[in-house]
Design a protein around this motif. Structure first.
Motif, PDB file in Angstrom:
ATOM      1  N   ASP A 125     -55.077  55.360 -29.710  1.00 56.04           N
ATOM      2  CA  ASP A 125     -54.653  56.068 -28.493  1.00 56.04           C
ATOM      3  C   ASP A 125     -55.016  57.544 -28.515  1.00 56.04           C
ATOM      4  OD1 ASP A 125     -53.546  53.713 -27.524  1.00 56.04           O
ATOM      5  OD2 ASP A 125     -51.607  54.112 -28.474  1.00 56.04           O
ATOM      6  N   SER A 126     -55.585  58.015 -29.608  1.00 51.52           N
ATOM      7  CA  SER A 126     -55.930  59.432 -29.733  1.00 51.52           C
ATOM      8  C   SER A 126     -57.091  59.769 -28.805  1.00 51.52           C
ATOM      9  CB  SER A 126     -56.318  59.753 -31.174  1.00 51.52           C
ATOM     10  OG  SER A 126     -56.885  61.043 -31.253  1.00 51.52           O
ATOM     11  N   PRO A 127     -57.062  60.915 -28.159  1.00 53.41           N
ATOM     12  CA  PRO A 127     -58.203  61.306 -27.313  1.00 53.41           C
ATOM     13  C   PRO A 127     -59.460  61.575 -28.140  1.00 53.41           C
ATOM     14  CG  PRO A 127     -56.586  63.072 -27.437  1.00 53.41           C
ATOM     15  CD  PRO A 127     -55.989  61.878 -28.115  1.00 53.41           C
ATOM     16  N   PHE A 128     -59.309  61.710 -29.450  1.00 53.61           N
ATOM     17  CA  PHE A 128     -60.454  61.964 -30.319  1.00 53.61           C
ATOM     18  C   PHE A 128     -61.018  60.678 -30.939  1.00 53.61           C
ATOM     19  CE2 PHE A 128     -57.776  65.748 -30.333  1.00 53.61           C
ATOM     20  CZ  PHE A 128     -58.681  66.674 -29.828  1.00 53.61           C
ATOM     21  N   ALA A 129     -60.439  59.523 -30.593  1.00 52.58           N
ATOM     22  CA  ALA A 129     -60.896  58.247 -31.164  1.00 52.58           C
ATOM     23  C   ALA A 129     -62.361  57.976 -30.824  1.00 52.58           C
ATOM     24  CB  ALA A 129     -60.014  57.111 -30.679  1.00 52.58           C
ATOM     25  N   LYS A 130     -62.843  58.395 -29.668  1.00 55.39           N
ATOM     26  CA  LYS A 130     -64.249  58.163 -29.255  1.00 55.39           C
ATOM     27  C   LYS A 130     -65.217  58.957 -30.114  1.00 55.39           C
ATOM     28  CE  LYS A 130     -63.585  55.378 -25.844  1.00 55.39           C
ATOM     29  NZ  LYS A 130     -64.011  54.002 -25.939  1.00 55.39           N
ATOM     30  N   LEU A 131     -64.755  60.058 -30.695  1.00 55.22           N
ATOM     31  CA  LEU A 131     -65.632  60.855 -31.554  1.00 55.22           C
ATOM     32  C   LEU A 131     -66.050  60.076 -32.809  1.00 55.22           C
ATOM     33  CD1 LEU A 131     -63.909  64.343 -31.347  1.00 55.22           C
ATOM     34  CD2 LEU A 131     -65.962  63.588 -30.153  1.00 55.22           C
ATOM     35  N   LYS A 132     -65.195  59.190 -33.275  1.00 51.18           N
ATOM     36  CA  LYS A 132     -65.515  58.370 -34.440  1.00 51.18           C
ATOM     37  C   LYS A 132     -66.752  57.517 -34.163  1.00 51.18           C
ATOM     38  CE  LYS A 132     -63.565  55.007 -37.631  1.00 51.18           C
ATOM     39  NZ  LYS A 132     -64.778  54.232 -37.716  1.00 51.18           N
TER      40      LYS A 132
END
Length: 190
Positions: A177-184
């Protein structure tokens, strides 16, 4: 000076009175009186937090006629328990505050126009409520953030486990659910 602490849908701090008759005992300039005792208050609410007092609030006060009014000075102390801000377990506290107040014996029209936090006008009966400045002295000194210990680890923000007594592996797992998950995904594609 009257302090009201309101918490919606729950009762506010219980009202305990400590009436004291200033007149005629302290009517003469320079007269003074020392008081000590315990204000039997079981709890104080400040915002959402409830502070349970173990044995009320002990006080040592001095009242002195300064000519136009009576100066109140003293010390109030209490101890008790509340909820730790990090782990929600019981946390002990001790608090000490300076009690201050000024009571105008015969206020004139100009003094009556001043704010109530500057002084309190004494009524015709000569009685004042000392519970108000005693309680205020404690409320002003209550800790803003009460912790059970300085190194309290708190609760895991994901699973809610008390990190002082248990461990979890939430920190190692990515939070979807983190907004930074797509960065992974960007790092993995290179």
């Amino acid at each position: 000076m009257r302090v009201l602490i309101v918490l919606k849908e729950t009762p506010m701090t219980e009202q305990v009175d400590l009436p004291f008759r200033l007149l005629p005992e302290l009517e003469e300039t320079g007269s003074q009186r020392e008081l000590e005792g315990v204000l039997m208050l079981e709890q104080i609410r400040r915002g959402y937090q409830v502070f349970q007092l173990r044995a009320g609030i002990s006080y040592q006060l001095e009242l002195r006629n300064t000519g136009d009014g009576v100066l109140l000075r003293g010390l109030a102390q209490g101890e008790g328990v509340s909820e730790c801000a990090r782990c929600l377990e019981e946390a002990a506290f001790a608090v000490e505050g300076e009690v201050e107040g000024y009571y105008i014996l015969k206020p004139d029209e100009q003094e009556l126009g001043l704010s109530d936090d500057e002084f309190t006008a004494v009524g015709a009966d000569g009685v004042v409520d000392l519970a108000v400045p005693i309680t205020a002295a404690i409320i002003y000194e209550l800790p803003q953030v009460l912790l059970c210990s300085e190194d309290c680890a708190g609760l895991c923000p994901r699973c809610g486990v008390n990190l002082n007594t248990e461990s979890c592996d939430c920190a190692q797992k990515p939070n979807p659910d983190s907004p930074f998950a797509k960065l992974k995904d960007l790092v993995d594609s290179d």
